[in-house]
Scaffold this motif. Structure first.
Motif, short mmCIF file in Angstrom:
data_model
loop_
_atom_site.label_atom_id
_atom_site.label_comp_id
_atom_site.label_asym_id
_atom_site.label_seq_id
_atom_site.Cartn_x
_atom_site.Cartn_y
_atom_site.Cartn_z
N THR A 113 -3.50 -1.97 8.31
CA THR A 113 -3.26 -0.93 7.30
C THR A 113 -4.15 0.29 7.59
N LEU A 121 -8.73 -1.94 -5.96
CA LEU A 121 -7.53 -1.73 -6.78
C LEU A 121 -6.28 -2.26 -6.11
N PHE A 126 -10.15 -9.65 4.65
CA PHE A 126 -10.93 -10.42 3.66
C PHE A 126 -10.75 -11.92 3.80
N ALA A 169 0.85 -1.20 0.00
CA ALA A 169 0.00 0.00 0.00
C ALA A 169 0.88 1.25 0.00
C1 LIG Z 1 -1.20 -2.90 -3.12
S1 LIG Z 1 -2.16 -2.28 -1.81
C2 LIG Z 1 -3.37 -1.34 -2.73
C3 LIG Z 1 -3.94 -0.23 -1.92
C4 LIG Z 1 -4.84 0.74 -2.69
N1 LIG Z 1 -6.03 0.11 -3.18
C5 LIG Z 1 -4.07 1.41 -3.79
O1 LIG Z 1 -4.40 1.21 -4.97
O2 LIG Z 1 -3.14 2.14 -3.47
C6 LIG Z 1 -3.06 -3.72 -1.25
C7 LIG Z 1 -4.13 -3.41 -0.21
O3 LIG Z 1 -4.85 -4.63 0.05
C8 LIG Z 1 -5.05 -4.73 1.44
N2 LIG Z 1 -5.17 -6.15 1.78
C9 LIG Z 1 -4.32 -7.16 1.46
N3 LIG Z 1 -4.75 -8.31 2.01
C10 LIG Z 1 -5.89 -8.00 2.69
C11 LIG Z 1 -6.79 -8.76 3.47
N4 LIG Z 1 -6.62 -10.06 3.66
N5 LIG Z 1 -7.86 -8.12 4.01
C12 LIG Z 1 -8.04 -6.79 3.82
N6 LIG Z 1 -7.22 -6.02 3.08
C13 LIG Z 1 -6.16 -6.63 2.53
C14 LIG Z 1 -3.82 -4.11 2.07
O4 LIG Z 1 -4.05 -3.71 3.41
C15 LIG Z 1 -3.59 -2.93 1.12
O5 LIG Z 1 -4.28 -1.77 1.54
#
Ligand SMILES: C[S@@+](CC[C@H](N)C(=O)[O-])C[C@H]1O[C@@H](n2cnc3c(N)ncnc32)[C@H](O)[C@@H]1O
Length: 279
Positions: free
Chosen positions: A114, A165, A140, A10
């Motif tokens: 996060t 995203l 999730f 992130a």
């Molecule tokens: C690459 S970042 C993308 C963040 C944002 N959507 C962007 O485009 O900048 C991945 C996001 O997915 C969330 N994430 C990953 N695994 C997750 C999970 N099991 N439950 C909730 N959120 C999750 C992380 O906390 C993070 O905010």
């Protein structure tokens, strides 16, 4: 993700958006809060991005996916959408820029670690929380999205737009399809925008080498890519779930839409951005 730690990817995605403002003047996606929310020095962000030219393609892809999502959201609002759910929000700044905040209710869903970090970042950057925003901390992989949203005051009867995203590559297929099934089941219609990647074995050798380098980098950060989709199968499955509209842009369609004046020989396979709607 590392246990109890905010998502490192992130932070990386937010740095790409900030670098896009500084190096390309936000030409694809303009975001006046992209640099402030990071609380980092702009010169350092720009210099690091310039020193790593192999990261440019990812920076541009992240700018494109955010622009695509926000353009699609604006169209959906014209057609009656009044709720936005930002799934895996990271340091996304849509809610804080005030766009459409007078008519949209916004829910930011993210991994609890996060989200807690983002709230500290917002506070330190003195970015006010808008009245239209509600935070919903949800993992999730372990928690039920429907229950978490209900607890946060989400109205299932309102037509809703979901953005998701940069998250799907990190989740198990089970978690992805459970969320898409929930979105498709909402009674008065829903839209979703997400990005995904073609399977590595479908890539050209050059793209495969680039993919492997990036995959190794995110795995080192503790957030490996575990999920890919084959486009035709994905479309068929979305249609079966009830998404009557599926707009899927792969690399050639992205190049044609966002870089029409540049002779870019876009590869056939790579990163996609997709919009699906049940209405
Ligand atoms: C690459 S970042 C993308 C963040 C944002 N959507 C962007 O485009 O900048 C991945 C996001 O997915 C969330 N994430 C990953 N695994 C997750 C999970 N099991 N439950 C909730 N959120 C999750 C992380 O906390 C993070 O905010």
């Amino acid at each position: 993700m590392q246990f109890g730690e905010p998502s490192r990817t992130a932070l990386a995605a937010a740095r790409h958006r900030a670098a896009h403002q500084l190096l390309e003047q936000g030409r694809i996606f303009a975001d006046p809060l992209a640099v402030p929310i990071l609380g980092e020095d702009g010169e350092t962000i720009a210099r690091e991005a310039e020193e790593n030219p192999s990261r440019r393609a990812m920076r541009i892809f992240i700018a494109v996916r955010t622009r695509f999502a926000e353009d699609a959201l604006a169209c959906a609002v014209e057609r009656g959408v009044r709720q936005l759910v930002v799934l895996g929000a990271g340091l996304d700044t849509y809610a804080y820029r005030g766009t459409l905040s007078h008519i949209l209710r916004v829910f930011e869903v993210d991994h609890p670690a996060t989200q807690a970090w983002k709230r500290r970042r917002l506070d330190e950057a003195a970015i006010p929380l808008p009245a239209c925003l509600t935070f919903a901390p949800i993992d999730f992989e372990r928690e039920n999205l429907a229950g978490g949203l209900d607890n946060a005051g989400f109205d299932r009867d309102r037509r809703t737009f979901f953005t998701w995203l940069g998250v799907i590559p990190y989740l198990t297929a089970e978690a992805v399809w459970s969320t898409l099934g929930y979105i498709a089941s909402l009674p008065n219609g829903a839209h979703v925008v997400f990005d995904y990647n073609d399977p590595p074995d479908s890539l050209t050798p050059e793209m495969r080498a680039l993919h492997d380098k990036r995959a190794a980098r995110v795995a080192e950060l503790g957030e490996p890519w575990v999920n890919y989709f084959e486009s035709d199968n994905l479309r068929a499955r979305l249609t079966d779930l009830g998404f009557g509209t599926v707009e899927d842009l792969g690399p050639p369609q992205i190049a044609a839409r966002y870089f029409p004046n540049r002779a870019i020989a876009a590869p056939e396979k790579g990163g996609h951005i997709l919009r699906a709607a049940t209405v």
